[in-house]
Enzyme design. Structure first.
Site, PDB file in Angstrom:
ATOM      1  N   PRO A 258       5.602  23.191  12.989  1.00 46.19           N
ATOM      2  CA  PRO A 258       6.195  24.229  12.148  1.00 46.19           C
ATOM      3  C   PRO A 258       5.146  24.864  11.059  1.00 46.19           C
ATOM      4  O   PRO A 258       5.656  25.520  10.251  1.00 46.19           O
ATOM      5  CB  PRO A 258       7.019  23.463  11.411  1.00 46.19           C
ATOM      6  CG  PRO A 258       6.753  21.977  11.285  1.00 46.19           C
ATOM      7  CD  PRO A 258       6.140  22.018  12.817  1.00 46.19           C
ATOM      8  N   GLY A 259       4.054  24.726  11.421  1.00 45.27           N
ATOM      9  CA  GLY A 259       3.125  25.359  10.582  1.00 45.27           C
ATOM     10  C   GLY A 259       2.188  24.860   9.301  1.00 45.27           C
ATOM     11  O   GLY A 259       1.493  25.353   8.862  1.00 45.27           O
TER      12      GLY A 259
ATOM     13  N   CYS B   3      -0.398  12.438  17.189  1.00 41.48           N
ATOM     14  CA  CYS B   3      -0.017  11.204  16.538  1.00 41.48           C
ATOM     15  C   CYS B   3       0.627  10.149  17.334  1.00 41.48           C
ATOM     16  O   CYS B   3       1.425   9.661  17.248  1.00 41.48           O
ATOM     17  CB  CYS B   3       0.968  11.830  15.649  1.00 41.48           C
ATOM     18  SG  CYS B   3       2.348  12.517  16.228  1.00 41.48           S
TER      19      CYS B   3
HETATM   20  N1  SAM Z   1       0.688  21.558  14.181  1.00 41.66           N
HETATM   21  C1  SAM Z   1       1.990  21.604  13.643  1.00 41.66           C
HETATM   22  C2  SAM Z   1       2.215  21.204  12.274  1.00 41.66           C
HETATM   23  O1  SAM Z   1       1.279  20.709  11.701  1.00 41.66           O
HETATM   24  O2  SAM Z   1       3.033  21.702  11.816  1.00 41.66           O
HETATM   25  C3  SAM Z   1       2.646  20.577  14.602  1.00 41.66           C
HETATM   26  C4  SAM Z   1       2.568  20.816  16.038  1.00 41.66           C
HETATM   27  S1  SAM Z   1       3.572  19.578  16.976  1.00 41.66           S
HETATM   28  C5  SAM Z   1       2.763  18.312  17.070  1.00 41.66           C
HETATM   29  C6  SAM Z   1       3.435  20.221  18.489  1.00 41.66           C
HETATM   30  C7  SAM Z   1       3.883  21.692  18.910  1.00 41.66           C
HETATM   31  O3  SAM Z   1       3.577  22.215  20.059  1.00 41.66           O
HETATM   32  C8  SAM Z   1       5.600  21.713  18.993  1.00 41.66           C
HETATM   33  O4  SAM Z   1       6.024  22.661  18.057  1.00 41.66           O
HETATM   34  C9  SAM Z   1       5.842  22.213  20.363  1.00 41.66           C
HETATM   35  O5  SAM Z   1       7.248  22.850  20.227  1.00 41.66           O
HETATM   36  C10 SAM Z   1       4.845  23.142  20.506  1.00 41.66           C
HETATM   37  N2  SAM Z   1       4.148  23.154  22.062  1.00 41.66           N
HETATM   38  C11 SAM Z   1       4.952  22.293  23.032  1.00 41.66           C
HETATM   39  N3  SAM Z   1       4.472  22.677  24.263  1.00 41.66           N
HETATM   40  C12 SAM Z   1       3.696  23.908  24.061  1.00 41.66           C
HETATM   41  C13 SAM Z   1       3.265  24.694  24.873  1.00 41.66           C
HETATM   42  N4  SAM Z   1       2.920  24.665  26.130  1.00 41.66           N
HETATM   43  N5  SAM Z   1       2.248  25.754  24.056  1.00 41.66           N
HETATM   44  C14 SAM Z   1       2.480  26.077  22.709  1.00 41.66           C
HETATM   45  N6  SAM Z   1       3.200  25.141  22.099  1.00 41.66           N
HETATM   46  C15 SAM Z   1       3.853  24.087  22.485  1.00 41.66           C
END
Ligand code: SAM
Length: 333
Positions: A121-122, A241
């Site tokens: 979520p950014g 994580c």
């Molecule tokens: N970096 C974010 C933050 O600090 O708020 C959290 C990221 S979370 C660990 C991983 C994200 O990757 C999720 O929102 C998920 O939906 C997305 N995701 C999963 N597969 C993906 C893909 N193939 N390409 C891009 N994003 C992907």
């Protein structure tokens, strides 16, 4: 350990990863409430004004010595922070210190072009924008539409003016924009092992070793894309994580097998003591010795567990074919 509510195999694996003297603290962190991490968002607020407002609202807080403008508060302050006008106006961001550490380890600079490959979520995208003083460009990629919308809202509230958001599969980005970005953050989708909590059975209900293998396959594709998208001399910060070596060392090893001498792993100096070097062996599997440059942040009463690996692209060979790694000097692959 047996009376903990987590899957027994997860606990056995954890005991094999974490040094024995650290294990009780790590297990405690999965059971007890955590202190709340938060930071002042310098894109929206001045730190003196925020500290004054927190005192006025009678919210207790302690500065974090090693992260400028970051604080922790007791667990029971979470809902008051989340309801505070400072939060609603984007002046503070609730963010775990380990997430902040990932952005600090990437160390983006004003004016650079940065790719955030799994961005929603950014929370980290917003800190990237702050570190870059809203100068340069961030391409933030997310594959799930609703999560992309959520991220756009977070970035708007937080005052990030240099972000372009893309609804796309991150695995395709390296092919589309090869050798373009100064820095790439890959905060990979993962099993979330370090977010397991005894009070939240949902957090570990779907865990299985098969799930780790699924995550690992996706992470390998994303990391290749990240390295393809980085320019020569650029840096990729890979993080998860999860504790699992399948999602961490094995993913980086796969990139080393593919990119060979075109990449090298760099040390990550973090001034905390709850760190463990990357594993160079997991069961029968041996990893490249350079993986010791990666770090596992061990979870504490105020930090989530995290795995961080900083990879520099040192030549322009786009890797699609396996090559043998050589270990000519420490940290070089
Ligand atoms: N970096 C974010 C933050 O600090 O708020 C959290 C990221 S979370 C660990 C991983 C994200 O990757 C999720 O929102 C998920 O939906 C997305 N995701 C999963 N597969 C993906 C893909 N193939 N390409 C891009 N994003 C992907």
């Amino acid at each position: 350990m047996n009376e903990l509510p987590f899957p027994p195999i997860f606990l056995q694996r954890l005991a094999a990863i974490v040094p024995v003297e650290r294990l009780p603290g790590v297990l405690r962190s999965l059971v007890e409430p955590k202190r709340v991490g938060f930071r002042i968002n310098l894109l929206r607020a001045e730190w003196q004004a925020v500290e004054q407002a927190l005192r006025r609202e009678d919210i207790p807080f302690e500065p974090v010595a090693w992260i400028p403008h970051a604080y922790t508060a007791p667990p029971e302050a979470r809902s008051r922070l989340a309801r505070s006008p400072l939060f609603a106006s984007g002046g503070i961001c609730l963010q775990n210190l380990s997430s902040m550490a990932a952005v600090l380890a990437l160390d983006p600079k004003p004016g650079e072009e940065v790719l955030d490959l799994a961005a929603a979520p950014g929370g980290k995208t917003l800190l990237l924008a702050q570190q870059m003083e809203n100068r340069g460009r961030i391409a933030a990629v997310e594959v799930i539409r609703q999560r992309l919308y959520k991220m756009q809202a977070v970035l708007k509230t937080g005052g990030a003016a240099i972000v372009q958001a893309y609804l796309a599969d991150g695995r395709a980005i390296g092919r589309k924009t090869p050798e373009r970005f100064d820095r790439v953050l890959l905060d990979a989708p993962c099993s979330g092992e370090s977010r397991f909590h005894a009070d939240a059975p949902d957090s570990f209900a779907r865990w299985s070793q098969r799930k780790l293998a699924e995550c690992s396959r996706k992470q390998v594709g994303l990391l290749r894309s990240a390295l393809d998208a980085a320019k020569v001399g650029g840096i990729v910060l890979y993080c998860t994580c999860s504790f699992a070596s399948e999602e961490n060392e094995a993913v980086v090893q796969s990139a080393l097998d593919t990119f060979g001498e075109a990449v090298e792993l760099e040390p990550i100096p973090l001034p905390i003591e709850n760190l463990q070097p990357g594993l160079t062996r997991w069961g029968p599997r041996e990893f490249h010795p350079a993986l010791a440059a990666a770090v596992r942040i061990l979870p504490t009463d105020e930090m989530d567990g995290f795995f961080l690996c900083r990879i520099r692209k040192i030549s322009g060979v786009r890797g699609r074919r396996p090559s043998r790694c050589r270990d000519r000097r420490p940290g070089r692959v």
